[in-house]
Design a protein around this motif. Structure first.
Motif, PDB file in Angstrom:
ATOM      1  N   THR A 174       0.900  -1.039   0.164  1.00  0.00           N
ATOM      2  CA  THR A 174      -0.089  -0.039   0.050  1.00  0.00           C
ATOM      3  C   THR A 174       0.860   1.138   0.191  1.00  0.00           C
ATOM      4  O   THR A 174       2.070   1.177   0.349  1.00  0.00           O
ATOM      5  CB  THR A 174      -0.947  -0.005   1.237  1.00  0.00           C
ATOM      6  OG1 THR A 174      -0.009  -0.013   2.471  1.00  0.00           O
ATOM      7  CG2 THR A 174      -1.919  -1.066   1.253  1.00  0.00           C
ATOM      8  N   LYS A 177       2.702   4.426   1.083  1.00  0.00           N
ATOM      9  CA  LYS A 177       3.274   4.794   2.368  1.00  0.00           C
ATOM     10  C   LYS A 177       4.089   6.221   2.096  1.00  0.00           C
ATOM     11  O   LYS A 177       4.259   6.428   1.166  1.00  0.00           O
ATOM     12  CB  LYS A 177       4.052   3.886   3.209  1.00  0.00           C
ATOM     13  CG  LYS A 177       5.234   3.620   2.253  1.00  0.00           C
ATOM     14  CD  LYS A 177       5.872   2.530   3.221  1.00  0.00           C
ATOM     15  CE  LYS A 177       7.217   2.277   2.353  1.00  0.00           C
ATOM     16  NZ  LYS A 177       8.142   1.151   3.059  1.00  0.00           N
ATOM     17  N   LYS A 178       3.805   6.906   3.345  1.00  0.00           N
ATOM     18  CA  LYS A 178       4.666   8.152   3.148  1.00  0.00           C
ATOM     19  C   LYS A 178       6.157   7.933   3.122  1.00  0.00           C
ATOM     20  O   LYS A 178       6.794   7.116   3.750  1.00  0.00           O
ATOM     21  CB  LYS A 178       4.409   8.898   4.568  1.00  0.00           C
ATOM     22  CG  LYS A 178       5.026  10.519   4.508  1.00  0.00           C
ATOM     23  CD  LYS A 178       4.643  11.207   5.580  1.00  0.00           C
ATOM     24  CE  LYS A 178       5.363  12.511   5.910  1.00  0.00           C
ATOM     25  NZ  LYS A 178       5.137  13.183   7.022  1.00  0.00           N
TER      26      LYS A 178
END
Length: 496
Positions: A29, A31-32
């Motif tokens: 997924t 993500k920062k």
């Protein structure tokens, strides 16, 4: 009652959908992303020396609980084609160098006990000197790069460096080089890795990704540092590599049977699909399985390449034995035809099993090991095959297996290690070291790694010490295999 073809196809489609949903659920997924300044990244690399001083990489001492190397080989053999496992052992038995080529799991278990900086990159996992070579880029340039990614996974970059360095020490012993000649080659390769990483640290991010090594560049370097004879041989090898394509494979591997092209049998190295399927209760379904693999694999290609592939139709297939370490895994060669019988395309579908690194660095984020291989290859290679893709299939035995697909041959060429003189091996070590650094720089923190390596030869010397000590370990493991074959614990089939 036998289900209709429509019903079978519907169930197959539902099964494929379920597999895709499972794979998507395992996809990473968003993500920062944290962006450190160059100064912070330099500090990060220097701080890593506190965790693993560069000199700590020197030498090798096995732990008291070191796994039995023969047990590790037997463990791998359990998931492979049973009748091909003795062939794998036979190839590994040729010399300590061929043993090393098949001992990626053994070395991964050993590397897991050695110091590392904590800095990670996408690594090859099997970066020995025979896994580098020449191949064609989509732009039809002859490129030099890493060419085997069966074990690729994010991990400590030092592990690739150590496996590459030890391979030069072991190959040098196989060639009868002196200790000083072997150490010079190993140290030169590691030094080139360090220098190339330092250069990459100073480059703009896009420029790092555009960097590549063309075969013509290597000829230019060899012209300035090698002999005229060595340059002539290198040019001849490159010219030969350019002939290794689908047309060459078509002429060598196929013949005409009742007006149709068929892959020539050469058991146990090449076994046509109808011969493999002869022992199956459903021989026709065997070929349908491969046809389905080709159809569904198209979804993993970019749109333009999917259209390209759809211009070819399936003709024939055969099981083919490849390499040393891969022997026993399921590998198929697939003959396809374009506009007519003189427009062939050979694909290779190779089984992708769990990476030997996973038990030591963590499970892959990809549910499909074929996708793991493809993703890692695209991260590390400067250019990848246009037909590179993956698929998961359920075999007639009910077991689920992952595959990745690519062209069988596309200007494929490799260095002739068996006749390579010491001066050329030193040159080759430098090229492989630079290539590995370029590959790591794409995904790892190149500034931090360069900072960790520094400007001195401390790391180079430490890895040279490690390579020599680990070559001794490799010889002990090789002898253990010889003894296991002599005692009957392992069965080896030599000469193939």
């Amino acid at each position: 009652m036998t289900p209709s073809v429509t019903v079978v196809n519907r169930y197959a489609a539902l099964a494929a959908l379920a597999v895709r949903q499972e794979e998507e659920s395992r996809m990473p997924t968003a993500k920062k992303v944290t962006h450190l300044s160059p100064e912070e990244r330099v500090a990060r690399g220097k701080a890593a020396r506190n965790e693993a001083p560069r000199s700590s990489h020197a030498g090798w001492v096995p732990t008291e609980d070191r796994p039995d190397p023969i047990s590790l080989l037997e463990e791998q053999g359990a998931s492979r084609v049973p009748e091909l496992v003795p062939l794998r052992y036979g190839r590994m038995m040729v010399s300590p160098f061929t043993f090393y080529r098949g001992a990626a799991l053994i070395m991964a278990a050993d590397l897991a006990t050695t110091p590392h900086s904590g800095l990670r990159a996408q690594i090859c996992g099997d970066a020995h000197l025979s896994n580098f070579g020449v191949f064609a880029s989509p732009e039809r340039k002859a490129m030099f790069d890493i060419n085997d990614f069966d074990e690729t996974l994010p991990g400590p970059w030092e592990w690739d460096v150590k496996r590459l360095a030890a391979s030069f020490e072991i190959a040098g012993r196989d060639r009868g080089f002196t200790p000083s000649e072997r150490r010079a080659a190993v140290a030169a390769g590691v030094a080139e890795y360090r220098l190339q990483m330092t250069r990459a640290a100073g480059m703009r991010h896009l420029d790092v990704w555009y960097t590549h090594i063309e075969a013509e560049q290597l000829l230019g370097l060899l012209k300035s540092s090698g002999t005229k004879k060595q340059l002539t041989k290198a040019k001849a090898n490159l010219a030969k590599a350019r002939t290794r394509d689908s047309m060459q494979a078509f002429a060598k591997l196929t013949h005409e049977v009742d007006g149709q092209r068929r892959i020539v049998a050469d058991p146990p190295l090449i076994v046509p699909i109808e011969d493999v399927a002869a022992s199956s209760a459903e021989p026709a379904a065997f070929e349908d399985e491969l046809r389905g693999l080709i159809r569904s694999y198209r979804r993993t290609l970019a749109t333009d390449r999917r259209v390209l592939l759809e211009g070819f139709e399936y003709v024939h297939a055969a099981r083919k034995v490849v390499g040393v370490g891969s022997v026993g895994t399921r590998a198929w060669i697939l003959l396809l035809q374009g506009r007519d019988s003189q427009d062939p395309l050979f694909l290779q579908a190779k089984e992708a099993q769990e990476s030997v690194l996973e038990r030591f660095v963590g499970t892959s984020k990809y549910a499909n090991h074929g996708q793991r291989v493809v993703a890692g290859q695209r991260l590390m290679q400067a250019a990848s095959d246009i037909f590179l893709g993956w698929q998961r299939v359920t075999g007639l035995d009910g077991l689920v297996r992952d595959f990745y697909l690519r062209q069988l041959r596309d200007w494929k060429g490799s260095a002739d290690i068996d006749t390579m003189p010491a001066s050329v091996m030193l040159f080759y070590a430098r090229i492989c070291g630079a290539t590995l650094a370029r590959a790591h720089a794409r995904s790892g923190d190149r500034i931090a790694i360069a900072s960790y390596l520094g400007k001195s030869d401390v790391f180079d010397s430490a890895i040279a010490d490690f390579a020599s000590a680990y070559a001794d370990q490799n010889e002990r493991d090789y002898q253990a295999m010889v003894d296991a074959v002599s005692s009957g614990r392992l069965e080896a089939q030599a000469g193939l």
